[in-house]
Design a protein around this motif. Structure first.
Motif, PDB file in Angstrom:
ATOM      1  N   ASN A 148      59.194  72.459  -7.896  1.00  0.00           N
ATOM      2  CA  ASN A 148      58.784  73.563  -7.028  1.00  0.00           C
ATOM      3  C   ASN A 148      59.587  73.614  -5.731  1.00  0.00           C
ATOM      4  OD1 ASN A 148      56.821  74.574  -8.783  1.00  0.00           O
ATOM      5  ND2 ASN A 148      55.316  73.102  -8.050  1.00  0.00           N
ATOM      6  N   LEU A 202      52.170  78.970  -5.575  1.00  0.00           N
ATOM      7  CA  LEU A 202      52.677  79.095  -6.939  1.00  0.00           C
ATOM      8  C   LEU A 202      51.544  79.040  -7.964  1.00  0.00           C
ATOM      9  CD1 LEU A 202      55.922  76.960  -6.807  1.00  0.00           C
ATOM     10  CD2 LEU A 202      55.759  79.402  -7.293  1.00  0.00           C
ATOM     11  N   GLU A 203      50.585  78.127  -7.758  1.00  0.00           N
ATOM     12  CA  GLU A 203      49.479  78.000  -8.695  1.00  0.00           C
ATOM     13  C   GLU A 203      48.567  79.213  -8.662  1.00  0.00           C
ATOM     14  OE1 GLU A 203      47.550  74.301  -7.871  1.00  0.00           O
ATOM     15  OE2 GLU A 203      49.148  73.139  -8.804  1.00  0.00           O
ATOM     16  N   ALA A 257      50.228  82.275 -10.409  1.00  0.00           N
ATOM     17  CA  ALA A 257      50.438  82.181 -11.861  1.00  0.00           C
ATOM     18  C   ALA A 257      49.235  82.648 -12.644  1.00  0.00           C
ATOM     19  CB  ALA A 257      50.772  80.751 -12.239  1.00  0.00           C
TER      20      ALA A 257
END
Length: 132
Positions: A96, A128-129, A132
């Protein structure tokens, strides 16, 4: 061989790899008393649990140190009685794009012969999590 056609083994980063002792194929079995490292993440923290460590909390030292294989560094667990030593890598953080770990985000506790290490996820990983 893998079920998707590949030949190389997969690396399990979160959770446990399913292993079972087969007496027809395996000559040795790991002792149930040996320390076992597993990773179980939640929304805010990366959590590692090391089971079968019967020492008191004040024996453990959990630090962030540089690594020759990683520019990010590693979490290092050691005991003052020199009975246990482990370097924990963070390949998902490197993927990441993180370049540095913060010592303020690292905590640990010990209960029921289990060392619990928590690292607060950086904002970049949380973003990012959530995206997603």
């Amino acid at each position: 061989p893998r079920t998707d056609g590949g030949d190389e083994r997969r690396t399990v980063e979160v959770g446990n790899e399913a292993t079972a002792f087969n007496p027809d194929r395996d000559l040795l079995k790991e002792s149930n008393d040996q320390p076992v490292l597993t990773r179980q993440d939640d929304k805010e923290f990366c959590i590692w649990r090391i089971r079968n460590l019967p020492y008191p909390k004040d024996v453990f030292s959990v630090t962030l140190e540089g690594s020759s294989t990683s520019k990010l560094g590693e979490i290092v667990v050691r005991t003052s009685n020199k009975k246990y030593y482990k370097r924990i890598q963070l390949p998902d953080f490197e993927r990441n794009g993180l370049t540095q770990l913060e010592a303020a985000n690292l905590t640990f506790d010990h209960s029921n012969n289990t060392l619990i290490i928590k690292y607060k996820k950086p904002l970049a990983v949380l973003a990012l999590e959530n995206g997603a």
